[in-house]
Design a protein around this motif. Structure first.
Motif, PDB file in Angstrom:
ATOM      1  N   GLY B 605      -2.976   8.321   2.644  1.00  0.00           N
ATOM      2  CA  GLY B 605      -3.393   7.746   1.383  1.00  0.00           C
ATOM      3  C   GLY B 605      -3.566   6.485   1.103  1.00  0.00           C
ATOM      4  N   VAL B 606      -3.472   5.911   1.554  1.00  0.00           N
ATOM      5  CA  VAL B 606      -4.246   4.353   2.152  1.00  0.00           C
ATOM      6  C   VAL B 606      -5.397   4.394   1.481  1.00  0.00           C
ATOM      7  CG1 VAL B 606      -4.824   2.194   3.178  1.00  0.00           C
ATOM      8  CG2 VAL B 606      -2.930   3.946   3.872  1.00  0.00           C
ATOM      9  N   PRO B 607      -5.544   3.386   0.288  1.00  0.00           N
ATOM     10  CA  PRO B 607      -6.785   3.517  -0.471  1.00  0.00           C
ATOM     11  C   PRO B 607      -7.837   3.260   0.565  1.00  0.00           C
ATOM     12  CG  PRO B 607      -5.740   1.662  -0.772  1.00  0.00           C
ATOM     13  CD  PRO B 607      -4.931   2.463  -0.001  1.00  0.00           C
ATOM     14  N   GLY B 608      -9.003   4.512   0.587  1.00  0.00           N
ATOM     15  CA  GLY B 608     -10.202   4.708   1.094  1.00  0.00           C
ATOM     16  C   GLY B 608     -10.198   5.274   2.423  1.00  0.00           C
ATOM     17  N   VAL B 609      -9.058   5.374   2.897  1.00  0.00           N
ATOM     18  CA  VAL B 609      -8.922   6.097   4.039  1.00  0.00           C
ATOM     19  C   VAL B 609      -9.744   7.374   3.989  1.00  0.00           C
ATOM     20  CG1 VAL B 609      -7.170   7.191   5.805  1.00  0.00           C
ATOM     21  CG2 VAL B 609      -7.435   4.738   5.436  1.00  0.00           C
ATOM     22  N   GLN B 610      -9.588   7.933   3.094  1.00  0.00           N
ATOM     23  CA  GLN B 610      -9.946   9.682   2.850  1.00  0.00           C
ATOM     24  C   GLN B 610     -10.980   9.747   2.579  1.00  0.00           C
ATOM     25  OE1 GLN B 610      -7.227  12.443   3.052  1.00  0.00           O
ATOM     26  NE2 GLN B 610      -9.327  13.619   3.435  1.00  0.00           N
TER      27      GLN B 610
END
Lengths: 318, 630
Positions: B605-610
């Motif tokens: 869910g951390v921005p950019g991680v997916q």
């Protein structure tokens, strides 16, 4: 990329023995050498700093034959003075342990047990600061008997056991009961006023020894003993009995005993003697035990003068 | 000093304490307490009539308490500004000083401490050092034997403006001593007191000896030392000159000083190391060169300034070799012995460097900082999501760069104060903070790339930029061989090594993970290593509970000079992996994967991680495809 070899150096062996670990922290400042009194009083070649160096430089044979290895009595004056907190006596003990394992023997004169007199009571085992005496079983005239034996490599020759043995079964050349009583003014027509038993280690400076020797022999009789632990209260009583008016026993400050706890043993004995004499209403109880510290230069003069004043002969010295 | 006081743009505030320092480089807000002098600065002309009239005498600190001063006093005759001060602890309120002052009316007992706030651009700290009290060393008898004094006391006795007008006398009988000794390293280089070398005492004792010998060539002077340290230009020549003048040098640390009770002469017992013999020498007077120690209130000052202290208690510099005059906090600089004992040339050099550093700030319109700063996503902060800021980020920040003004407003990073250690980023339970150039997504992409192929054979090493990365580098340049299965990943500080990264590494199937950084006292970010170490120990316990094979997760602190250690650690880790049969290792990895995934459930869910995961997956596929076709 490893240069390590499997050969263990002398230093590694010493460091492997508990107490020897911090050997290499030594930066050769010499504090231990001057704090210790052995070099000044007994052996000019005694030098703990150099022994540590010998270990570091892999000089095995020299270290094993060095007087430092054998003469250290583990008083630990140097340990409390060492700025690097190296437990020097333990390093020396580690070297000594290796030397004994390698077959070297202590050059010191140990005490001897007379097996005909020994009863196997074990008091010597209790008082020895170095765990030198031990009891063993031996067949005597068909019966098993318990006797004391002394590990000659552990004995430092303090004489505490000689004084403690109730049967006089232990002696050592120089500190036997006979040699001390011979010095007492028994049957002398002109007995000295004061008999001083002095531990050789309690007076650090030569100036203090000079003070001691400055008193005329018919006034103050000085008897040198290796440690106040060697004192037998009977010696003090015999001195009074032979005509001396006062007895002064002089030892090291507590914590500074050259033989770990000889002055503690002496304190106990002298206190007991004091109590005993009080209970007997002994008339002239001029027996005193003093403990002189390494920094108390000149105190011996005050102590002797005080004793002489007590028995009313001080004006003779002035 | 007088020039400085007269300079139109220099404002000298004496008798003033720094109470609070807030703000950041270029914009400090400093609270000062100007203590009441009870003498009006604009009226006092320094004539000294008040002191003459004052009936009270107290020990004079400046004269090492060898002389008295009055209750109304100036610290020394060269004081700048020359304004008298009334010591109310000693004053008996007889008001004789008021009468003596007369028409000037400079004395005002109604004065009170004044608290002022100032806007300051840069701060130079030059608080100096203090002296070790030698009376705790009973063997030297300071405080017991009258003729054992410190070298500082000797300096006052020998000073023409001092209490004896430069006539060096010994305290016991006021005669001029003929046989003198200096003892070096009193309290220093001593594990029981001050472990470090005080740097300047060797030269200081040689200087004093030469000075005394020049004034009276007949005096006999001896210096006792452990080692003579004369490492700077011209110093060795000075030492040579002292020996040629007939000053005796004895190598051997004295173990004992005794005193003759009649003459009060002193006897020094030491070994003469050159001879290997114990010697006892008599002296009229002995001077002790005490160890330099930090100021007694250095700890208080360090919390006011928010700068760390080195193990000895001195202020800690930004970098011991490259930035010795900078504090870890931008805009605060050190000059002189407050940062570590140093002699006059070094203090002058450091002071000049510090002031030029400070003026660089004062003359800048803009201030450049490292780009690796922390940034908050306000919508993810618990202040927004749950209406209550947890405050963990503000608590862990070594620089106090994170503000939480009220629990309902998201945390705010003061960019100018942030140094980019990443502690807050890793600690934030909501993953609401990121570090530019070291985002979770970027680090994750690197991890997936290095663990793409046969991850169970790989050792993933997290290295901190300043120490263990340098250690690994040194291992390489020194050609220390270590396992080729190591894959290094650089972050700025061990504080940035997020638990999520470690879980993710094991979830990806890594054989082993090394968590490495600086030794605690070397941390580049004041307390970053402590935060990293605490987290690493927590992880160790977690992995122990998971029954992971011992040695698959390892925590080691490696300095940039310990290339050999880095190589050894990696080789030991490789040995651990070699000792596990491959099937067992694979089974263990598979067994632990669900637990790792469980702990990572919030991570995507951390921005950019997916996005990073998806992108790196395509890379990984490409790598494997390339391998298969080859």
């Amino acid at each position: 990329m490893s240069h390590a070899t499997n050969t263990q150096t002398f230093a590694d062996e010493v460091k492997a023995i508990p107490g020897g670990e911090h050997l290499e922290l030594c930066y050769s400042c010499g504090t231990c050498v001057s704090k210790c009194m052995i070099q000044q009083k007994l052996e000019p070649d005694y030098n703990p700093r150099r022994l540590l160096r010998m270990v570091m430089m892999d000089m095995r044979q020299e270290a094993f034959t060095s007087p430092t290895t054998w003469m250290c009595s583990e008083c630990d004056l140097c340990y409390s003075a060492c700025p690097q907190e190296i437990h020097i006596s333990q390093v020396i003990a580690a070297v000594k342990q290796l030397a004994v394992e390698a077959g070297y023997q202590s050059p010191l004169t140990p005490v001897e047990v007379n097996e005909d007199l020994c009863s196997g009571c074990g008091i010597c085992v209790m008082v020895c600061p170095y765990e030198a005496p031990s009891l063993f079983e031996k067949e005597v005239n068909g019966e098993m008997d318990r006797l004391s034996q002394v590990d000659t490599n552990k004995c430092m020759g303090c004489g505490i056991c000689v004084a403690a043995c109730p049967l006089g079964a232990i002696s050592r050349e120089g500190v036997s009961n006979q040699e001390i009583t011979d010095q007492l003014p028994i049957q002398s027509t002109q007995p000295p006023k004061l008999v001083t038993f002095i531990c050789d280690w309690s007076l650090r400076e030569s100036a203090d020894i000079d003070i001691l020797e400055s008193y005329p022999a018919d006034l103050v009789k000085v008897i040198h003993i290796p440690c106040t632990g060697r004192i037998d209260p009977q010696h003090a009583m015999m001195a009074l009995d032979s005509g001396a008016e006062a007895v002064l026993v002089c030892g090291c400050k507590s914590g500074e005993c050259h033989f770990k706890r000889g002055n503690y043993v002496a304190t106990c004995k002298m206190n007991l003697l004091d109590t005993m004499l009080s209970q007997f209403n002994f008339p002239n109880k001029h027996i005193r035990f003093v403990q002189i510290g390494t920094q108390e230069r000149g105190r011996i003069r005050h102590e002797i003068d005080a004793m002489l004043a007590e028995i009313g002969v001080l004006e003779v010295t002035q | 000093m007088v020039d400085a006081a007269r300079h139109p743009r220099i404002d000298v505030r004496t008798y003033t304490e720094v109470e609070k320092v807030e703000g950041f480089v270029g914009n400090f807000n400093v609270t000062l307490r100007e203590k009441a002098k009870y003498v009006l600065a604009d009226r006092c002309n320094g004539c000294g009539d008040c002191a003459q009239a004052c009936p009270i005498e107290v020990p004079n600190y400046f004269e090492m308490n060898l002389a008295p001063r009055k209750a109304v006093y100036v610290p020394m005759s060269q004081s700048v500004p020359l304004i008298y001060t009334i010591d109310l602890d000693a004053c008996i309120h007889c008001y004789k000083c008021v009468d003596a002052c007369g028409p000037l009316e400079a004395i005002d007992f109604s004065q009170e401490d004044k608290v002022v706030e100032e806007e300051i651009g840069a701060i130079v700290v030059a608080t100096g050092f203090s002296h070790f009290d030698p009376s705790v060393m009973e063997e030297y008898g300071y405080g017991v034997y009258p003729n054992v004094i410190t070298s500082m006391e000797m300096e006052r006795l020998n000073n023409s403006a001092g209490p004896t007008a430069g006539n060096l006398i010994r305290p016991s009988d006021h005669t001029n001593p003929q046989k003198l000794a200096f003892i070096n390293c009193v309290g220093s280089r001593d594990k029981r007191y001050v472990q470090s070398c005080s740097n300047f005492c060797c030269m200081y004792s040689i200087k004093n000896a030469v000075l005394l010998k020049q004034m009276n060539p007949d005096v006999d002077i001896t210096i006792y030392y452990i080692d003579i340290r004369t490492p700077s230009k011209g110093y060795e020549e000075f030492y040579d000159r002292a020996r040629e003048m007939g000053i005796h040098f004895i190598q051997g640390r004295p173990s004992l000083i005794t005193e003759d009770e009649q003459t009060h002469n002193l006897f020094v017992h030491s070994e003469d190391i050159a001879l290997g013999r114990v010697i006892e020498r008599e002296y009229d007077m002995i001077m002790l060169n005490q160890a330099a120690i930090p100021q007694p209130d250095q700890g208080h000052m360090s919390s006011v300034l928010n700068v760390a202290q080195s193990p000895g208690g001195w202020f800690m510099e930004y970098h011991p070799k490259l930035r010795p005059m900078d504090s870890p906090t931008d805009g605060i600089f050190f000059a002189g012995a407050c940062q570590g004992p140093k002699d006059i040339p070094s203090s002058v050099a450091q002071g000049s460097a510090a002031s030029s550093r400070a003026s660089r700030i004062l003359h800048s319109e803009k201030w450049e900082i490292e780009p690796t700063v922390a940034v908050v996503w306000p919508d993810r902060c618990s202040a927004t999501t749950r209406g209550k800021a947890c405050g963990i980020c503000a608590k862990v920040c070594p620089y106090g760069a994170i503000n939480i003004f009220d629990p309902e407003t998201p945390a705010e990073v003061v960019t100018a104060k942030c140094h980019g250690c990443g502690a807050c980023v890793a600690e934030c339970p909501e993953d609401a903070i990121t570090q530019l150039h070291f985002t979770d997504a970027q680090i994750l992409a690197q991890m997936r790339a290095v663990l793409a192929d046969e991850p169970e054979k790989k050792i993933l090493a997290f290295r901190c930029h300043w120490c263990s990365y340098g250690g690994a580098d040194l291992a390489g340049t020194s050609h220390f061989e270590y396992t080729a299965n190591e894959r290094g990943l650089r972050v700025m500080c061990s504080a940035r090594m997020d638990t999520d990264f470690i879980y993710e590494a094991y979830r990806l199937g890594a054989g082993a993970v090394l968590y490495s950084g600086c030794h605690p006292q070397d941390c580049h970010y004041i307390t970053g290593q402590l935060i990293g170490a605490k987290r690493a120990n927590r992880l160790k316990k977690i992995f122990d509970r998971m029954e992971m094979t011992k040695g698959r997760f390892r925590v080691e602190w490696v300095s940039a000079a310990e290339g050999d250690k880095y190589a050894r650690v990696l080789n030991e880790m490789q040995e651990v992996l070699d000792n596990i049969p491959p099937e067992e290792l694979k089974a263990e990895i598979e067994k632990l994967k669900p637990q790792m995934s469980k702990r990572l459930r919030k991570f995507p869910g951390v921005p950019g991680v997916q996005e990073a995961m998806d992108y790196s997956d395509t890379l990984v596929d490409a790598i494997i495809h390339q391998k298969e076709t080859a």
